[in-house]
Design a protein around this motif. Sequence first.
Motif, short mmCIF file in Angstrom:
data_model
loop_
_atom_site.label_atom_id
_atom_site.label_comp_id
_atom_site.label_asym_id
_atom_site.label_seq_id
_atom_site.Cartn_x
_atom_site.Cartn_y
_atom_site.Cartn_z
N GLU A 1 -10.33 -35.05 45.50
CA GLU A 1 -11.61 -34.41 45.15
C GLU A 1 -12.24 -35.08 43.94
OE1 GLU A 1 -8.88 -32.80 45.97
OE2 GLU A 1 -9.52 -31.88 47.84
N GLN A 2 -11.43 -35.34 42.92
CA GLN A 2 -11.95 -35.98 41.70
C GLN A 2 -12.37 -37.42 41.97
OE1 GLN A 2 -12.49 -34.39 38.66
NE2 GLN A 2 -13.66 -36.28 38.33
N TYR B 1 -16.62 -41.33 42.63
CA TYR B 1 -17.16 -42.37 43.51
C TYR B 1 -18.63 -42.10 43.82
CZ TYR B 1 -17.58 -45.22 47.81
OH TYR B 1 -17.97 -46.12 48.77
N ARG B 2 -18.95 -40.85 44.12
CA ARG B 2 -20.34 -40.47 44.40
C ARG B 2 -21.22 -40.75 43.18
NH1 ARG B 2 -21.75 -36.90 48.54
NH2 ARG B 2 -23.29 -35.97 47.16
N HIS B 3 -20.70 -40.44 41.99
CA HIS B 3 -21.44 -40.70 40.76
C HIS B 3 -21.70 -42.20 40.60
CE1 HIS B 3 -22.77 -40.02 36.62
NE2 HIS B 3 -22.04 -41.07 36.28
N TYR B 4 -20.68 -43.00 40.91
CA TYR B 4 -20.81 -44.47 40.83
C TYR B 4 -21.87 -44.97 41.81
CZ TYR B 4 -19.58 -49.27 42.16
OH TYR B 4 -19.64 -50.60 42.50
N LEU B 5 -21.83 -44.46 43.04
CA LEU B 5 -22.80 -44.90 44.05
C LEU B 5 -24.23 -44.52 43.66
CD1 LEU B 5 -20.95 -43.96 47.37
CD2 LEU B 5 -21.23 -46.24 46.39
N ARG B 6 -24.38 -43.37 43.07
CA ARG B 6 -25.73 -42.89 42.71
C ARG B 6 -26.26 -43.58 41.46
NH1 ARG B 6 -27.47 -38.67 39.50
NH2 ARG B 6 -25.32 -37.95 39.21
N ILE B 7 -25.42 -43.70 40.43
CA ILE B 7 -25.89 -44.24 39.15
C ILE B 7 -25.82 -45.76 39.11
CG2 ILE B 7 -25.55 -44.24 36.65
CD1 ILE B 7 -26.56 -41.58 37.83
N GLU B 8 -24.68 -46.31 39.49
CA GLU B 8 -24.48 -47.76 39.36
C GLU B 8 -25.14 -48.54 40.48
OE1 GLU B 8 -23.07 -49.25 36.83
OE2 GLU B 8 -22.59 -47.37 35.80
N ARG B 9 -25.05 -48.03 41.71
CA ARG B 9 -25.61 -48.77 42.85
C ARG B 9 -26.96 -48.24 43.31
NH1 ARG B 9 -21.30 -49.85 47.47
NH2 ARG B 9 -23.23 -50.70 48.33
N GLY B 10 -27.36 -47.10 42.79
CA GLY B 10 -28.68 -46.58 43.07
C GLY B 10 -28.92 -46.24 44.53
N LEU B 11 -27.88 -45.75 45.23
CA LEU B 11 -28.02 -45.43 46.64
C LEU B 11 -28.87 -44.18 46.86
CD1 LEU B 11 -24.54 -46.11 48.30
CD2 LEU B 11 -26.47 -47.66 47.96
N ALA B 12 -29.60 -44.17 47.96
CA ALA B 12 -30.40 -43.01 48.33
C ALA B 12 -29.46 -41.89 48.80
CB ALA B 12 -31.38 -43.37 49.43
N VAL B 13 -29.99 -40.68 48.91
CA VAL B 13 -29.18 -39.51 49.26
C VAL B 13 -28.50 -39.69 50.61
CG1 VAL B 13 -29.25 -37.04 49.78
CG2 VAL B 13 -30.61 -37.96 47.89
N ASN B 14 -29.22 -40.19 51.62
CA ASN B 14 -28.63 -40.36 52.95
C ASN B 14 -27.46 -41.32 52.93
OD1 ASN B 14 -30.45 -38.60 54.05
ND2 ASN B 14 -31.81 -40.15 54.87
N SER B 15 -27.63 -42.44 52.24
CA SER B 15 -26.55 -43.43 52.14
C SER B 15 -25.36 -42.85 51.38
CB SER B 15 -27.05 -44.69 51.43
OG SER B 15 -28.08 -45.30 52.16
#
Length: 308
Positions: free
Chosen positions: A4-5, A10-24
């Motif tokens: 879970e952690q 990982y989700r935080h990394y994808l959103r902040i570092e890689r700037g992925l959209a919500v769907n991705s």
Amino acid sequence: MNWEQALKDYRHYLRIERGLAVNSLENYSLDVKKLMLFLKERSISFSPATIPAEVVQQFIYETAKEVNARSQARILSGLRSFFNYLIFEDYRKDNPMELIESPKIGRKLPDTLSQEDIDKLIATIDLSTPEGERNRAMLETLYSCGLRVSELTALKISDLFFDEGFIKVTGKGDKQRFVPIANATQKLIDIYKNEVRVHITTQKGHEDILFLNRRGKQLTRAMIFTIIKRLAEKTGLHKNISPHTFRHSFATHLLQNGADLRAIQQMLGHESITTTEVYMHVDRSQLAEVVHKYHPRSLGEAGAEPFD
């Protein structure tokens, strides 16, 4: 670190570092969640840092029974990304996906419409209604600018730079690009904006959205799909088309008429040129024609003696 952690980080990394959209972001998370569910159902207690390749292989084998090759390849890609993240953060030293090969899948070629098909679809729109003027402007914008459906629904009045001949498009990962827009399409947008939209009571938070529904809110993706599907049925067009078909047709027709692939890449908002290269399938005969017309050996056929 528990699953879970690890997934949360990982989700935080994808959103902040890689700037992925919500769907991705949701798609990448879903791949990890499927593995987590597999472990839970079988009471397998390995953590993200200790799970061995054999267990992941077992998960892939079980998954392969339920999904097609393309879906399987996407899950493998998602898990590779997750374990690469764990390596990057020093939670583990190896990627258990390294020895797992993706299934061979043919590259899916995009569906396209001819210019005549597009003209017929747009000509079918009932312009006696306010929605008709809106729909004509929307479809012309889809085709003229090669937008994704999410980019069309999110298009703002403040994104229109008609004096310069461009619109500002917000794409995947909130990345912005400027796309040229034809004069004819500008005029249709102006007609809708000045003669139809001004009579709609705009809901709070939607004041700057260009294309609105009758209640004054931003149109949904599903509504755009429905509009196009109904037009196709009315036209008698027996093709499986969607808003994305207009985007594919935009790129295909540009390439057929001699546009540079790099320019098409920029207008579509593709990060990689390899994504745009799928459109190179459109007309192999054109490629042969280019060789015959411009290559020295082919030119020699007309006048000079060719080499043996």
